[in-house]
Scaffold this active site. Structure first.
Site, PDB file in Angstrom:
ATOM      1  N   LYS A  41       0.815  -1.213   0.000  1.00 43.45           N
ATOM      2  CA  LYS A  41       0.000   0.000   0.000  1.00 43.45           C
ATOM      3  C   LYS A  41       0.856   1.274   0.000  1.00 43.45           C
ATOM      4  CE  LYS A  41      -3.743  -2.442  -0.076  1.00 43.45           C
ATOM      5  NZ  LYS A  41      -3.408  -3.803   0.297  1.00 43.45           N
TER       6      LYS A  41
HETATM    7  C1  LIG Z   1      -9.540  -2.981  -1.446  1.00 41.05           C
HETATM    8  C2  LIG Z   1      -8.967  -3.702  -0.272  1.00 41.05           C
HETATM    9  N1  LIG Z   1      -9.741  -3.911   0.798  1.00 41.05           N
HETATM   10  C3  LIG Z   1      -9.265  -4.542   1.889  1.00 41.05           C
HETATM   11  C4  LIG Z   1      -7.972  -5.007   1.947  1.00 41.05           C
HETATM   12  C5  LIG Z   1      -7.491  -5.713   3.160  1.00 41.05           C
HETATM   13  O1  LIG Z   1      -6.354  -5.151   3.706  1.00 41.05           O
HETATM   14  P1  LIG Z   1      -5.275  -6.027   4.531  1.00 41.05           P
HETATM   15  O2  LIG Z   1      -4.600  -6.928   3.568  1.00 41.05           O
HETATM   16  O3  LIG Z   1      -4.376  -4.999   5.126  1.00 41.05           O
HETATM   17  O4  LIG Z   1      -6.029  -6.776   5.568  1.00 41.05           O
HETATM   18  C6  LIG Z   1      -7.117  -4.786   0.854  1.00 41.05           C
HETATM   19  C7  LIG Z   1      -5.708  -5.235   0.865  1.00 41.05           C
HETATM   20  O5  LIG Z   1      -5.290  -6.118   0.195  1.00 41.05           O
HETATM   21  C8  LIG Z   1      -7.632  -4.154  -0.292  1.00 41.05           C
HETATM   22  O6  LIG Z   1      -6.859  -3.942  -1.371  1.00 41.05           O
END
Ligand SMILES: Cc1ncc(COP(=O)(O)O)c(C=O)c1O
Length: 415
Positions: free
Chosen positions: A205
């Site tokens: 990110k």
């Molecule tokens: C659009 C979206 N929502 C939710 C997530 C979930 O984040 P995390 O992987 O930090 O739990 C991600 C990450 O991959 C994402 O790209």
């Protein structure tokens, strides 16, 4: 002057034995430096890595809220946690429905299921791949509690329409900004338009701590529930018997993560600006090429390019992608491959809690739901036409030039 033979080799596609446009690897992303190291050392030296006792996570929450011009921010362990915290704050009843996008990471959905609510999928806009407001409205029922628009790839959803629908039907809106840091939409940042905004700090990110998350809001009641929800529902009064106010997990961010996030927060706006410059430059260089479409940008918004989405219309996308790979460009077809409800057994096969199939088969949800192929036809049609090209802030204009040359070469020569 290159010889005739050299020119011929350069024009011939690399998959057919020609010379690749790009032979040197693209730069690696290097997100961490001295500032992160210093913050981490300072956290360690404090001898307290617990957020209640240290000051890094607290500072992070304050500064994040300031930069977003919102009143409250609650840090957590992942984007999934940040979204679960938001859903926990809304406190749906079991069997309430939450409408979201079929093109997302499972992290958007996990918190819905853990709160025993029902994910309902609205189809997407075929150009942006973002949730289609008209289909949201079609999917609203008496049980609908909230909408979770996902600002995919860093391009904001059509928030004016979504907010209008939400207010008309008295629904709450949680924005999934995991791929969209500091992304403007009509004078506001994505994440501050709905009721709650959620961010991921996972490795890929814009702002990264390896894993981490943060949830923001202007609503005092939501903010209070958010901080309890991230901390086992614990109302820490500091004296007397403990009071756990409701069922909730432990999603507390620790001070080491908070330290890295604090340093990252100083850089993230610049990172977004650089990606925007490079992504918009790529669009400029390829926009005249027939049969493909550069990244769509929602009117009134700016893109923050978590990755660069390219739509392939007149070619076989798999062949186009292979040809681009052969030209030395790392890229991928189809993003998540299928609508998320066909990727996850917890959804299409209802593998949730033991053999109960809850919340789907819960008596509090009187309907029958079965996620299946055909539920979101636009998604099924358009996902296979999508190529994602990773670009990031350590790329140069020359790197973008090479990507654009390769795209043009493939488009002009692939039959
Ligand atoms: C659009 C979206 N929502 C939710 C997530 C979930 O984040 P995390 O992987 O930090 O739990 C991600 C990450 O991959 C994402 O790209």
């Amino acid at each position: 002057m290159p010889s005739e033979k050299e020119t011929e080799l350069q024009e011939k596609l690399a998959i057919n034995g020609g010379k690749p446009v790009r032979e040197k690897p693209f730069p690696m992303r290097k997100p961490y430096g001295k500032q992160e190291i210093n913050e981490v050392i300072s956290a360690l030296k404090s001898q307290c890595l617990f957020r209640y006792g240290g000051n890094k996570v607290l500072k992070l929450e304050k500064r994040f809220a300031q930069l977003y011009n919102v009143k409250y921010a609650v840090a957590s362990t992942s984007g999934t946690a940040a979204l679960h915290i938001a859903i926990g704050a809304l406190n749906p009843d079991p069997g309430d429905e939450i409408i979201t996008s079929p093109v997302t990471d499972l992290g958007t959905i996990i918190g819905i299921l853990y709160q025993n609510a029902i994910p309902v999928f609205a189809d997407i806009n075929p150009e942006t791949y973002n949730i289609d407001p008209a289909d949201i409205e079609r999917k609203i029922t008496k049980r609908t509690k909230a909408i979770i628009p996902v600002h995919l790839f860093g391009n904001p959803c059509d928030m004016d329409k979504i907010m209008k629908i939400a207010r008309k039907h008295q629904l709450l809106v949680i924005e999934d900004c995991c791929q969209a840091y500091f992304t403007p939409y009509k004078g506001k940042f994505a994440g501050t338009i709905g009721d709650i905004g959620c961010f991921s700090m996972q490795q890929s990110k814009h702002l990264t701590t390896g894993d981490g998350g943060i949830t923001i809001t202007n609503n005092k009641d939501f903010a209070e529930r958010m901080s309890f929800f991230a901390d086992k529902g614990w109302a820490r009064t500091g004296f007397g018997p403990r009071a756990y106010l409701f069922l909730a997990p432990n999603y507390r961010m620790n001070e080491l993560t908070g330290a890295v996030a604090l340093a990252q927060l100083k850089k993230v706006k610049k990172i977004v600006e650089k990606r925007r410059l490079l992504g918009d430059l790529l669009t400029e260089k390829i926009k005249d090429i027939k049969g493909i479409c550069p990244a769509a940008v929602t009117p009134g918004a700016k893109h923050s390019y978590w990755t660069y989405p390219l739509r392939i219309l007149d070619y076989d996308p798999i062949r186009f992608n292979k040809a681009l790979n052969a030209e030395g460009i790392p890229c991928y077809v189809g993003y998540i491959g299928k609508p998320i409800f066909l990727c996850a057994e917890s959804l299409w096969n209802k593998k949730t809690y033991g053999n109960s199939h809850c919340p789907f088969d819960c008596h509090r949800y009187s309907k029958k739901i079965q996620y299946k192929q055909g539920d979101c036809p636009v998604t099924e049609k358009m996902l296979p036409r999508l190529i994602t090209i990773p670009i990031h802030e350590n790329f140069s204009k020359k790197d973008i030039e090479d990507i654009s040359k390769a795209i043009r070469k493939v488009a002009e020569n692939l039959l």
